[in-house]
Write a protein that holds these residues in place. Structure first.
Motif, PDB file in Angstrom:
ATOM      1  N   ASP A 146      35.467  42.505  30.757  1.00 43.27           N
ATOM      2  CA  ASP A 146      34.690  41.508  31.513  1.00 43.27           C
ATOM      3  C   ASP A 146      33.203  41.834  31.528  1.00 43.27           C
ATOM      4  OD1 ASP A 146      37.185  40.574  31.931  1.00 43.27           O
ATOM      5  OD2 ASP A 146      37.074  40.459  34.113  1.00 43.27           O
ATOM      6  N   SER A 147      32.885  43.127  31.704  1.00 43.84           N
ATOM      7  CA  SER A 147      31.453  43.450  31.780  1.00 43.84           C
ATOM      8  C   SER A 147      30.776  43.332  30.409  1.00 43.84           C
ATOM      9  CB  SER A 147      31.208  44.827  32.411  1.00 43.84           C
ATOM     10  OG  SER A 147      32.071  45.780  31.874  1.00 43.84           O
TER      11      SER A 147
ATOM     12  N   VAL B  42      31.662  41.033  28.174  1.00 43.87           N
ATOM     13  CA  VAL B  42      31.470  39.578  28.046  1.00 43.87           C
ATOM     14  C   VAL B  42      30.241  39.142  28.847  1.00 43.87           C
ATOM     15  CG1 VAL B  42      32.461  37.314  28.600  1.00 43.87           C
ATOM     16  CG2 VAL B  42      33.880  39.065  27.510  1.00 43.87           C
ATOM     17  N   ALA B  43      30.076  39.717  30.032  1.00 39.46           N
ATOM     18  CA  ALA B  43      28.907  39.376  30.858  1.00 39.46           C
ATOM     19  C   ALA B  43      27.601  39.729  30.139  1.00 39.46           C
ATOM     20  CB  ALA B  43      28.984  40.100  32.203  1.00 39.46           C
TER      21      ALA B  43
ATOM     22  N   ARG C  80      43.562  38.659  27.907  1.00 35.48           N
ATOM     23  CA  ARG C  80      42.460  38.982  28.830  1.00 35.48           C
ATOM     24  C   ARG C  80      41.238  38.104  28.555  1.00 35.48           C
ATOM     25  NH1 ARG C  80      42.096  44.328  30.413  1.00 35.48           N
ATOM     26  NH2 ARG C  80      40.086  43.737  31.294  1.00 35.48           N
ATOM     27  N   LEU C  81      40.943  37.898  27.279  1.00 39.42           N
ATOM     28  CA  LEU C  81      39.810  37.037  26.930  1.00 39.42           C
ATOM     29  C   LEU C  81      40.032  35.627  27.445  1.00 39.42           C
ATOM     30  CD1 LEU C  81      38.695  37.932  23.271  1.00 39.42           C
ATOM     31  CD2 LEU C  81      37.196  37.749  25.251  1.00 39.42           C
TER      32      LEU C  81
ATOM     33  N   LYS D  33      41.830  34.744  30.072  1.00 36.44           N
ATOM     34  CA  LYS D  33      41.626  34.757  31.533  1.00 36.44           C
ATOM     35  C   LYS D  33      40.141  34.811  31.867  1.00 36.44           C
ATOM     36  CE  LYS D  33      45.942  36.507  33.384  1.00 36.44           C
ATOM     37  NZ  LYS D  33      46.742  37.727  33.364  1.00 36.44           N
ATOM     38  N   CYS D  34      39.442  35.622  31.095  1.00 32.23           N
ATOM     39  CA  CYS D  34      37.998  35.758  31.285  1.00 32.23           C
ATOM     40  C   CYS D  34      37.338  34.392  31.071  1.00 32.23           C
ATOM     41  CB  CYS D  34      37.485  36.765  30.245  1.00 32.23           C
ATOM     42  SG  CYS D  34      35.839  37.323  30.571  1.00 32.23           S
TER      43      CYS D  34
ATOM     44  N   ARG E  86      37.274  31.820  33.890  1.00 30.13           N
ATOM     45  CA  ARG E  86      36.312  32.011  34.995  1.00 30.13           C
ATOM     46  C   ARG E  86      34.895  31.571  34.622  1.00 30.13           C
ATOM     47  NH1 ARG E  86      39.374  36.728  35.481  1.00 30.13           N
ATOM     48  NH2 ARG E  86      37.844  38.031  34.415  1.00 30.13           N
ATOM     49  N   LEU E  87      34.695  31.178  33.370  1.00 29.21           N
ATOM     50  CA  LEU E  87      33.339  30.831  32.932  1.00 29.21           C
ATOM     51  C   LEU E  87      33.058  29.351  33.167  1.00 29.21           C
ATOM     52  CD1 LEU E  87      33.277  32.693  29.483  1.00 29.21           C
ATOM     53  CD2 LEU E  87      32.531  33.552  31.711  1.00 29.21           C
TER      54      LEU E  87
ATOM     55  N   ARG F 210      31.177  29.085  28.387  1.00 27.46           N
ATOM     56  CA  ARG F 210      32.310  28.990  27.470  1.00 27.46           C
ATOM     57  C   ARG F 210      31.825  28.536  26.093  1.00 27.46           C
ATOM     58  NH1 ARG F 210      36.188  25.716  30.339  1.00 27.46           N
ATOM     59  NH2 ARG F 210      36.237  27.422  31.810  1.00 27.46           N
TER      60      ARG F 210
END
Length: 348
Positions: A283-284, A286-287, A322-323, A325-326, A329-330, A335
């Protein structure tokens, strides 16, 4: 008549361009000529500064004349920084031809500029030149002097003069890059000064932009140590995590490109080092990506590397999930950015 500092600045910048453009085609004689010329310009500039100082100290001088002299000295200081850069590009593009310059600068000339009674400006010029020698000549060429130079760079990361501090924190990365087998001897000192710089809060009376650049330099130096000294960092995963927790850089576009390419390369070489064994830091990462994609801190080549890395990761079932799910949240814009990045590798 003698040329003024402003005219000379233009000439020195033009010479610097010639050295940079000429890359490898200058022989030793030519390199020494450029250096001698640079030192003559530096000495003459110092003499003009002394004259200006004497005029200022004359009892009959009025305020407007003092202001003119202050302006002239400011220009001389600018000129001297350009001259130091000119000598720096000799080291950069002609390290072997420029090797004999080192003994002409140090101890002698540079030691005088590092004495306690020297001005901040003199000290800064000396350190700029020392950092250039560290970065471009490296331990392999100047093994005898390298430990002293590295010590000076590390010591002056604690300077109260912000320009000096900023340059020396950049210099720690230059040490990581060029210290070769000597690095383990100063590794701990490097980590200590970078840690301190990265974790120090901005002092109240300090310009925010300037402080951000100082912190950026410290973060990017840590990145360079990770890049060039992987094999000797005791806990590499922790170092990488700490570095990533401070990424991306805030202001420095040029260094930002270097750091972001390093991140992309690490993801391609060793994803577990960046993401953790179970991709716990996905997640971090991706951020960070969402912040830098489509900004000046990446170019097409770097984005393509990120795309390849993400596609490889997306091929691993656990990470793909996981990607996904990530992605949920975008927001739409985020996205779109991520999908564009993923697509890029497929189009190439």
């Amino acid at each position: 008549g003698e040329k003024d500092a402003e005219t000379l600045i233009v000439e020195v910048i033009a010479m610097k361009d010639v050295v940079e453009e000429g890359e490898k085609c200058l022989d030793k004689e030519w390199v020494m000529k450029v250096f001698d010329n640079a030192m003559t310009l530096m000495e003459n500039s110092d003499l003009r500064k002394i004259d200006n100082k004497e005029i200022k100290e004359d009892e009959e001088v009025d305020q407007s004349e003092i202001e003119v002299m202050n302006d002239e000295n400011k220009k001389e200081n600018e000129l001297q920084l350009e001259i130091a850069q000119l000598i720096g590009v000799l080291f950069k593009h002609h390290p072997d031809e420029a090797l004999s310059i080192v003994s002409l600068l140090y101890p002698g000339y540079l030691s005088d500029m590092l004495k306690p009674e020297a001005s901040n400006h003199q000290r800064k010029i000396a350190l700029f030149l020392i950092i250039d020698m560290v970065e471009y000549l490296g331990y392999c060429r100047i093994a005898a002097l390298y430990p002293q130079f590295a010590e000076l760079v590390l010591t002056y990361t604690g300077s109260n003069d912000l320009g000096t501090k900023q340059a020396c924190l950049y210099g720690v990365g230059a040490i990581g890059k060029s210290a070769g087998e000597f690095f383990p001897h100063i590794a701990d000192k490097c980590y200590t000064v970078l840690n301190k710089a990265i974790n120090t809060k901005k002092p109240d009376n300090t310009d925010k932009k300037r402080w951000t650049r100082i912190t950026d330099n410290a973060i990017s130096s840590l990145g360079k140590i990770i890049k060039y000294q992987k094999s000797v960092i005791p806990d590499l995963r922790s170092a990488v995590r700490f570095w990533l927790s401070k990424m991306p850089l805030k202001k420095d576009v040029e260094e930002g490109l270097i750091q972001n390419e390093l991140l992309a390369d690490l993801m391609l070489e060793n994803a577990a080092l960046v993401l953790g064994e179970n991709a716990e830091d996905l997640d971090s990462i991706v951020a960070i990506l969402l912040e830098i994609l489509e900004s000046k801190q990446v170019n097409t080549m770097i984005t393509l590397k990120f795309s390849k890395a993400l596609n490889t990761l997306a091929g691993i079932d656990a990470i793909k999930e996981r990607l996904g799910k990530c992605g949920e949240r975008l927001d739409g814009e985020q996205r779109r950015k991520l999908e564009m990045c993923l697509q890029l590798a497929n189009n190439h």
